[in-house]
Design an enzyme around this catalytic site. Structure first.
Site, mmCIF file in Angstrom:
data_model
loop_
_atom_site.group_PDB
_atom_site.id
_atom_site.type_symbol
_atom_site.label_atom_id
_atom_site.label_comp_id
_atom_site.label_asym_id
_atom_site.label_seq_id
_atom_site.Cartn_x
_atom_site.Cartn_y
_atom_site.Cartn_z
ATOM 1 N N ASP A 1 13.297 -6.504 3.864
ATOM 2 C CA ASP A 1 14.125 -5.363 3.459
ATOM 3 C C ASP A 1 14.018 -4.209 4.455
ATOM 4 O OD1 ASP A 1 11.439 -4.676 2.773
ATOM 5 O OD2 ASP A 1 12.202 -3.153 1.405
ATOM 6 N N GLU B 1 10.706 -2.872 5.310
ATOM 7 C CA GLU B 1 9.856 -3.810 6.046
ATOM 8 C C GLU B 1 8.698 -4.326 5.202
ATOM 9 O OE1 GLU B 1 9.057 -0.942 9.477
ATOM 10 O OE2 GLU B 1 10.395 -2.381 10.417
HETATM 11 C C1 NOJ Z 1 5.232 -0.183 8.344
HETATM 12 C C2 NOJ Z 1 6.626 -0.028 7.866
HETATM 13 O O1 NOJ Z 1 7.371 0.631 8.809
HETATM 14 C C3 NOJ Z 1 6.667 0.661 6.533
HETATM 15 O O2 NOJ Z 1 7.956 0.788 6.070
HETATM 16 C C4 NOJ Z 1 5.863 -0.156 5.570
HETATM 17 O O3 NOJ Z 1 5.797 0.514 4.332
HETATM 18 C C5 NOJ Z 1 4.486 -0.438 6.097
HETATM 19 N N1 NOJ Z 1 4.528 -0.980 7.420
HETATM 20 C C6 NOJ Z 1 3.753 -1.379 5.178
HETATM 21 O O4 NOJ Z 1 4.292 -2.652 5.191
HETATM 22 C C1 NOJ Z 2 9.477 2.809 8.194
HETATM 23 C C2 NOJ Z 2 10.698 2.644 7.356
HETATM 24 O O1 NOJ Z 2 10.348 2.026 6.164
HETATM 25 C C3 NOJ Z 2 11.741 1.827 8.084
HETATM 26 O O2 NOJ Z 2 12.910 1.811 7.313
HETATM 27 C C4 NOJ Z 2 12.030 2.404 9.437
HETATM 28 O O3 NOJ Z 2 12.925 1.572 10.116
HETATM 29 C C5 NOJ Z 2 10.762 2.575 10.255
HETATM 30 N N1 NOJ Z 2 9.768 3.295 9.487
HETATM 31 C C6 NOJ Z 2 11.020 3.330 11.550
HETATM 32 O O4 NOJ Z 2 11.495 4.619 11.277
#
Ligand code: NOJ
Ligand code: NOJ
Length: 461
Positions: free
Chosen positions: A205, A208
């Site tokens: 999703d 991530e």
């Molecule tokens: C890094 C991701 O960018 C973030 O969206 C996520 O919550 C964490 N990893 C944990 O999976």
């Molecule tokens: C974490 C977010 O969850 C994700 O949507 C985003 O792409 C990355 N950070 C980078 O900003």
């Protein structure tokens, strides 16, 4: 430490070198929401430019943020970059000739970076979510693939193509973005053909974290295909246009199945296959972002659809109760997070904070809802919804840094900006909220008018 200093130096130098034509602070004194949003545009564009092509990166790379440690956001995230370039395309028509020239240059740098990473060998092909800033692959463990990413990249390329065609650059567009001869690179078709082949697959999703089928991804895949069908048709690639149109239509029943009739809102994930195990409610601001980034203004899940309205309300309600800072009635609106069970705080998992871009998503959704009501002559109702939208913008304005800059998150207890500074996506979200407030979103309209090859002048429209 010395590494950090060097990194900051690089950013500083690139700041000094980057064009200053969009200079202008964010208005901090009292003003109406409308005035504030309108006047913020130059500042937001400048903030975005500062995160494009930093000196140690390839031209056209867009960093998610400058932070390089804990967490490291110094990557080109395909989704963030696509969202950002899509937002820039929307403000392009109203800028001065000098500014347009600067934006076009940025865009063509972005195109060459996109072409480069499309050729980079990655673990998941075009579904790869992020790249190093020199365009090479990031091969460490990560949530991959993320199939919304190529869709957002295609959307940004097509929306720019549309703006450039309308602005008299159709020839350049066809040569660089939609060449029909067999030997040329085809950045838009590559992504669209990937989407055609993979939209049914499970992927991670937008946050991530969860593997499955996602409302956000399917919404942006649908928009990419529909925009792609129009562009293909415009360039007389009718065979591709037909395929893109057919696949977009095939996505629609699946998207509608995300409506949970019993619980009364649209869920984000179906057919979950794995990922974080504490995400139970399936209430997710990602759904609102999907409605926004996937919006074709074509009546599909329109803003006044009761399912859409109920979903927005469910999302607000979930966060309204959750955060301490939402209990103070002296601050307008509510601060909105990604999903209620969230723990991610940037550098650790003690979080579960509101996010700037999610709060702005609610504002923007309400602006679009207000526009839909206005279009139906329901002007009194529109005024009420528009005021609600303003409240969510005011919420972000309230928590912003004094200089107008914005972090990824807002501390749920103190209200201070937290997690990474100057997240590129935040400024794109503000630009988009502004365009929606002004009713200026075009979404592919410029290529509705005819075929590139049958128009009398070379400019296409
Ligand atoms: C890094 C991701 O960018 C973030 O969206 C996520 O919550 C964490 N990893 C944990 O999976
Ligand atoms: C974490 C977010 O969850 C994700 O949507 C985003 O792409 C990355 N950070 C980078 O900003």
């Amino acid at each position: 430490m010395s590494f950090k200093t060097n990194a900051n130096m690089v950013v500083l130098i690139s700041l000094l070198l980057s064009s200053n034509i969009f200079a202008g602070g964010r208005m901090m004194q009292e003003s109406s929401t409308e005035t504030w949003l309108k006047q913020s545009a130059a500042f937001d564009i400048q903030k975005i430019i500062e995160n494009i092509s930093p000196l140690d990166a390839d031209k056209g790379a867009i960093i998610a943020a400058r932070t390089r440690v804990n967490p490291n956001y110094y990557y080109h995230w395909v989704r963030d970059a696509g969202i950002t370039m899509d937002a820039l395309s929307a403000v392009y028509p109203e800028r001065s000739a000098e500014e347009k020239l600067a934006l076009r240059k940025l865009f063509f740098d972005y195109v060459s970076f996109c072409k480069k990473i499309q050729k980079t060998k990655t673990l998941t092909g075009l579904g790869e979510p992020k790249f190093k800033v020199d365009g090479s692959a990031f091969n460490d463990p990560w949530a991959r693939p993320q199939n919304d990413s190529p869709a957002m990249r295609a959307i940004s390329l097509i929306e720019w193509a549309n703006q450039l065609i309308a602005d008299g650059h159709a020839k350049e567009v066809s040569a660089i973005l939609y060449p029909l001869d067999a030997s040329s690179e085809k950045p838009i078709k590559l992504d669209l053909d990937y989407i055609v082949a993979h939209w049914r697959d499970a992927s991670y999703d937008l946050w991530e974290e969860v593997k499955g089928k996602h409302f956000y991804a399917l919404m942006v895949e649908r928009r990419a295909l529909l925009l792609g069908a129009r562009l293909a048709h415009y360039f007389r690639d009718d065979a591709s246009a037909e395929i893109y149109q057919r696949e977009a239509k095939a996505i629609e029943p699946l998207l509608l199945s995300f409506w949970d009739e019993k619980r009364g809102f649209i869920v984000e994930t179906l057919d979950r296959e794995g990922g974080v195990n504490y995400k139970h409610s399936n209430i997710d601001a990602g759904v609102v972002l999907g409605l926004l980034h996937g919006d074709m203004q074509d009546g599909f899940l329109s803003w006044d659809d009761p399912r859409v309205v109920a979903t927005i309300e469910t999302v607000i309600h979930a966060f309204q109760q959750l955060y301490t800072i939402n209990q103070r009635n002296t601050i307008p609106g509510f601060a909105i997070g990604r999903y209620p069970e969230d723990k991610y705080a940037g550098s650790n998992f003690d979080g579960g904070n509101p996010w700037t871009l999610c709060t702005l998503a609610i504002a923007e959704a309400y602006y679009r809802y207000a526009n839909a009501l206005n279009a139906k002559g329901q002007t009194d109702a529109a005024v009420i919804i528009q005021k609600r939208a303003d409240q969510f913008v005011e919420r972000v304005r309230y928590h912003a840094h004094v200089n107008g800059s914005l972090n990824e998150q807002i501390d749920r207890n103190t209200g201070y900006m937290t997690s990474v500074e100057d997240l590129t996506w935040n400024y794109a979200a503000l630009l988009q909220a502004r365009q929606s407030m002004l009713g200026l979103l075009l979404s592919g309209k410029t290529t509705d008018k005819g075929h590139y090859f049958t128009t009398n002048n070379e400019q296409g429209v």
